[in-house]
Design a protein around this motif. Structure first.
Motif, PDB file in Angstrom:
ATOM      1  N   CYS A 163      -3.624   6.438  -0.759  1.00 53.43           N
ATOM      2  CA  CYS A 163      -4.121   5.557  -1.826  1.00 53.43           C
ATOM      3  C   CYS A 163      -5.609   5.276  -1.589  1.00 53.43           C
ATOM      4  O   CYS A 163      -5.971   4.659  -0.590  1.00 53.43           O
ATOM      5  CB  CYS A 163      -3.311   4.261  -1.814  1.00 53.43           C
ATOM      6  SG  CYS A 163      -4.019   2.920  -2.769  1.00 53.43           S
ATOM      7  N   THR A 183       0.840  -1.196   0.000  1.00 50.14           N
ATOM      8  CA  THR A 183       0.000   0.000   0.000  1.00 50.14           C
ATOM      9  C   THR A 183       0.875   1.245   0.000  1.00 50.14           C
ATOM     10  O   THR A 183       2.092   1.154  -0.012  1.00 50.14           O
ATOM     11  CB  THR A 183      -0.908   0.030   1.251  1.00 50.14           C
ATOM     12  OG1 THR A 183      -0.088   0.097   2.415  1.00 50.14           O
ATOM     13  CG2 THR A 183      -1.821  -1.186   1.313  1.00 50.14           C
ATOM     14  N   ARG A 184       0.214   2.399   0.076  1.00 53.92           N
ATOM     15  CA  ARG A 184       0.911   3.672   0.293  1.00 53.92           C
ATOM     16  C   ARG A 184      -0.084   4.646   0.910  1.00 53.92           C
ATOM     17  O   ARG A 184      -1.304   4.472   0.793  1.00 53.92           O
ATOM     18  CB  ARG A 184       1.508   4.224  -0.990  1.00 53.92           C
ATOM     19  CG  ARG A 184       0.517   4.731  -1.996  1.00 53.92           C
ATOM     20  CD  ARG A 184       1.121   5.586  -3.127  1.00 53.92           C
ATOM     21  NE  ARG A 184       2.481   5.314  -3.431  1.00 53.92           N
ATOM     22  CZ  ARG A 184       2.918   4.751  -4.560  1.00 53.92           C
ATOM     23  NH1 ARG A 184       2.070   4.407  -5.488  1.00 53.92           N
ATOM     24  NH2 ARG A 184       4.199   4.538  -4.749  1.00 53.92           N
ATOM     25  N   CYS A 223      -6.527   1.519  -1.390  1.00 56.14           N
ATOM     26  CA  CYS A 223      -5.877   0.699  -0.364  1.00 56.14           C
ATOM     27  C   CYS A 223      -6.801   0.313   0.786  1.00 56.14           C
ATOM     28  O   CYS A 223      -6.700  -0.793   1.301  1.00 56.14           O
ATOM     29  CB  CYS A 223      -4.619   1.397   0.154  1.00 56.14           C
ATOM     30  SG  CYS A 223      -3.328   1.515  -1.113  1.00 56.14           S
ATOM     31  N   LYS A 271       8.813  -0.232  -4.537  1.00 59.73           N
ATOM     32  CA  LYS A 271       8.255   0.927  -5.239  1.00 59.73           C
ATOM     33  C   LYS A 271       8.628   0.880  -6.717  1.00 59.73           C
ATOM     34  O   LYS A 271       7.790   1.143  -7.586  1.00 59.73           O
ATOM     35  CB  LYS A 271       8.741   2.222  -4.611  1.00 59.73           C
ATOM     36  CG  LYS A 271       8.119   3.436  -5.256  1.00 59.73           C
ATOM     37  CD  LYS A 271       8.549   4.718  -4.569  1.00 59.73           C
ATOM     38  CE  LYS A 271       7.914   5.908  -5.266  1.00 59.73           C
ATOM     39  NZ  LYS A 271       8.245   7.162  -4.639  1.00 59.73           N
ATOM     40  N   ILE A 303      -0.427  -0.129  -7.173  1.00 57.92           N
ATOM     41  CA  ILE A 303      -0.829  -0.164  -5.768  1.00 57.92           C
ATOM     42  C   ILE A 303      -2.340  -0.050  -5.636  1.00 57.92           C
ATOM     43  O   ILE A 303      -2.933   0.774  -6.322  1.00 57.92           O
ATOM     44  CB  ILE A 303      -0.115   0.977  -5.003  1.00 57.92           C
ATOM     45  CG1 ILE A 303       1.390   0.800  -5.107  1.00 57.92           C
ATOM     46  CG2 ILE A 303      -0.564   1.078  -3.567  1.00 57.92           C
ATOM     47  CD1 ILE A 303       1.916  -0.499  -4.580  1.00 57.92           C
ATOM     48  N   PRO A 304      -2.977  -0.800  -4.770  1.00 60.35           N
ATOM     49  CA  PRO A 304      -2.429  -1.823  -3.891  1.00 60.35           C
ATOM     50  C   PRO A 304      -2.157  -3.129  -4.638  1.00 60.35           C
ATOM     51  O   PRO A 304      -2.773  -3.411  -5.656  1.00 60.35           O
ATOM     52  CB  PRO A 304      -3.524  -2.018  -2.853  1.00 60.35           C
ATOM     53  CG  PRO A 304      -4.787  -1.696  -3.585  1.00 60.35           C
ATOM     54  CD  PRO A 304      -4.411  -0.601  -4.563  1.00 60.35           C
ATOM     55  N   HIS A 329       6.363  -1.929  -8.306  1.00 57.64           N
ATOM     56  CA  HIS A 329       4.903  -1.900  -8.201  1.00 57.64           C
ATOM     57  C   HIS A 329       4.313  -0.499  -8.093  1.00 57.64           C
ATOM     58  O   HIS A 329       3.151  -0.350  -7.733  1.00 57.64           O
ATOM     59  CB  HIS A 329       4.470  -2.722  -6.984  1.00 57.64           C
ATOM     60  CG  HIS A 329       4.944  -4.118  -7.018  1.00 57.64           C
ATOM     61  ND1 HIS A 329       4.430  -5.065  -7.881  1.00 57.64           N
ATOM     62  CD2 HIS A 329       5.914  -4.753  -6.318  1.00 57.64           C
ATOM     63  CE1 HIS A 329       5.055  -6.218  -7.690  1.00 57.64           C
ATOM     64  NE2 HIS A 329       5.959  -6.058  -6.752  1.00 57.64           N
TER      65      HIS A 329
END
Length: 90
Positions: free
Chosen positions: A20, A16-17, A23, A53, A60-61, A56
């Motif tokens: 997002c 995740t981030r 996410c 990173k 994301i996710p 991907h």
């Protein structure tokens, strides 16, 4: 040796981030599916891991099982359940 002892518990990771919008839904889906199967999962922020990173960043996710990407963006609960059940030998 019992059949179930041939299978080890799959390692589930959700990439995740922060910020997002997909996410949170992915987190809920992965939590629901892993809980149904008596499993847990780890969440990793890709922005804290340059290698992840780089691989991907635009997907994301991402849900990974045993280090392999299995689904991204909108996580399909039926597909994830099927993948994990197979890993568990169910």
């Amino acid at each position: 040796m019992a059949e179930e002892s041939k299978h080890r518990e799959p390692q589930v990771t959700l990439l995740t981030r922060q910020g997002c919008h997909l996410c949170e839904a992915a987190r809920q889906t992965v939590h629901r599916v892993t809980s149904e199967l008596g499993l847990g999962f780890h969440e990793v922020d890709v922005d804290e891991h340059p290698d992840l990173k780089a691989r991907h960043d635009t997907e994301i996710p991402v849900v990974m099982v045993n280090g392999e990407p299995k689904d991204f963006w909108q996580i399909n609960p039926k597909r994830l359940h099927k993948i994990l059940a197979k890993e568990l030998g169910l």
